[in-house]
Write an enzyme that holds these catalytic residues in place. Structure first.
Site, PDB file in Angstrom:
ATOM      1  N   SER A 201       0.807  -1.215   0.000  1.00  0.00           N
ATOM      2  CA  SER A 201       0.000   0.000   0.000  1.00  0.00           C
ATOM      3  C   SER A 201       0.844   1.270   0.000  1.00  0.00           C
ATOM      4  CB  SER A 201      -0.940   0.001   1.212  1.00  0.00           C
ATOM      5  OG  SER A 201      -1.883  -1.045   1.108  1.00  0.00           O
TER       6      SER A 201
ATOM      7  N   HIS B 107      -0.243   4.198   4.374  1.00  0.00           N
ATOM      8  CA  HIS B 107      -0.926   4.801   3.235  1.00  0.00           C
ATOM      9  C   HIS B 107      -0.578   6.283   3.136  1.00  0.00           C
ATOM     10  CE1 HIS B 107      -4.324   1.526   3.377  1.00  0.00           C
ATOM     11  NE2 HIS B 107      -3.092   1.026   3.409  1.00  0.00           N
TER      12      HIS B 107
END
Length: 355
Positions: A238, A298
């Protein structure tokens, strides 16, 4: 009858290109010097005889015997190769133009100095970086599934590569956690996004620029997680995926006036980011489900992708304010990365004890 018709189909294009060649061969000596060809191609009176991408291929590769002249066999050979590019290359070009290619082509004089901008993807070199990384991720995932009989963080690949806060001294884990995925859905979503967005970026900006952005996001994701969530294990790509998303945003912002569908792309990418990160934060802090989703990875990956993307991705027209933004992004990224590294090294009491 059929053979005669096939012969006619082959002869007519040859006659057409012979006429085009004769038009450029102003002294009728059966050859065209490359400097003369270049000057003529810039002239409006010769416009649109030959497709732009074919012109670039001719100038780059057509003089096969290196004598400084282009004769008709060389010219025709290049035309035939371009026409044989096939449906796949045309589809790739349409996809790239819908994502990261501007409305107009820039010449070397207009470009920022990093090389002539191509508005047609030539497949040379092929954009395989994101595909290769995805392949390695799948191999690591299958290794764990085969050994454990199910998706598990206890598999051999996961045990070796996952970011383990209790083994921070194994520095490779800050990078290699990108190969570990828990669950098929987790794997498929990351691969889908990084191929769908990473491949067009690579086709336009080159593999090494995209690799820098991707790895910067992966490392920033693990460093950010180690500081914001010091006890959290980290798995998944991610950080790199969000770096790719943010790199698209950087490209859109820097080339806003030149990009197709700039506002629409900006809205879509921001919506995806807000929904994904917002869901993770809500699930953890509002609903109280301690699933330890690494939302910090993220955010860290996205920030790194934005800052590094501004620096390494091609900028079609450099404006004065963008040069200031370029320097600011360098300073911010370097400062944040050094601070995170120093914190990890100099303040061991903040982190779980190593074992």
């Amino acid at each position: 009858m059929e053979n005669h018709r096939t012969s006619l189909l082959k002869v007519k294009p040859t006659i057409h290109w012979q006429l085009i060649f004769d038009k450029y061969d102003v002294d009728s000596d059966g050859r065209i010097s490359l400097p003369e060809l270049k000057n003529m191609l810039k002239s409006e009176s010769y416009a649109k005889d030959i497709p732009n991408h074919t012109v670039r291929q001719i100038m780059r590769k057509a003089d096969r015997d290196a004598n400084g002249y282009l004769d008709f066999p060389e010219f025709l050979k290049m035309i035939e190769q371009e026409e044989e590019g096939g449906v796949m290359k045309n589809a790739l070009n349409r996809y790239v133009k819908a994502t990261v290619v501007p409305r107009k082509r820039f010449t070397a004089d207009e470009f920022d100095g990093s090389g002539d901008y191509e508005d047609e993807y030539t497949c040379n070199p092929p954009a395989v970086l994101m595909i290769l990384i995805s392949f390695l991720v799948v191999i690591a995932f299958l290794w764990d599934v085969i050994e454990e009989g199910e998706t598990s963080v206890k598999g051999p690949a996961a045990s070796l590569f996952i970011f383990n806060p209790y083994k921070r001294y194994e520095a490779w884990r800050y990078l290699t956690y990108m190969f570990v995925h828990v669950g098929v859905f987790h794997l498929v979503v990351n691969l889908f996004v990084q191929i769908l967005l990473g491949v067009p970026l690579e086709m336009v900006h080159g593999w090494w620029r995209v690799l820098l952005v991707y790895l910067a996001g992966v490392v920033a994701g693990s460093l950010g997680t180690s500081i914001s969530d010091p006890g959290v294990y980290l798995a998944g790509a991610s950080g790199g995926v969000y770096a790719i998303i943010a790199a698209h945003l950087a490209t859109i912002c820097l080339n806003w006036a030149e990009m197709e569908f700039a506002l629409l792309q900006l809205i879509v990418f921001l919506a995806l980011t807000v929904v994904d990160v917002g869901t993770a934060v809500y699930t953890r802090y509002v609903k109280g489900e301690h699933n330890q989703i690494g939302y910090a990875a993220h955010l860290g990956g996205a920030l790194a992708g934005l800052l590094v993307g501004i620096n390494v991705l091609r900028n079609l027209q450099v404006r004065p304010w963008e040069k200031k933004l370029w320097w600011a992004s360098i300073v911010i990224y370097t400062t944040l990365m050094l601070a995170a590294i120093i914190w990890n090294v100099a303040v061991p009491s903040y982190f779980p004890p190593s074992h």
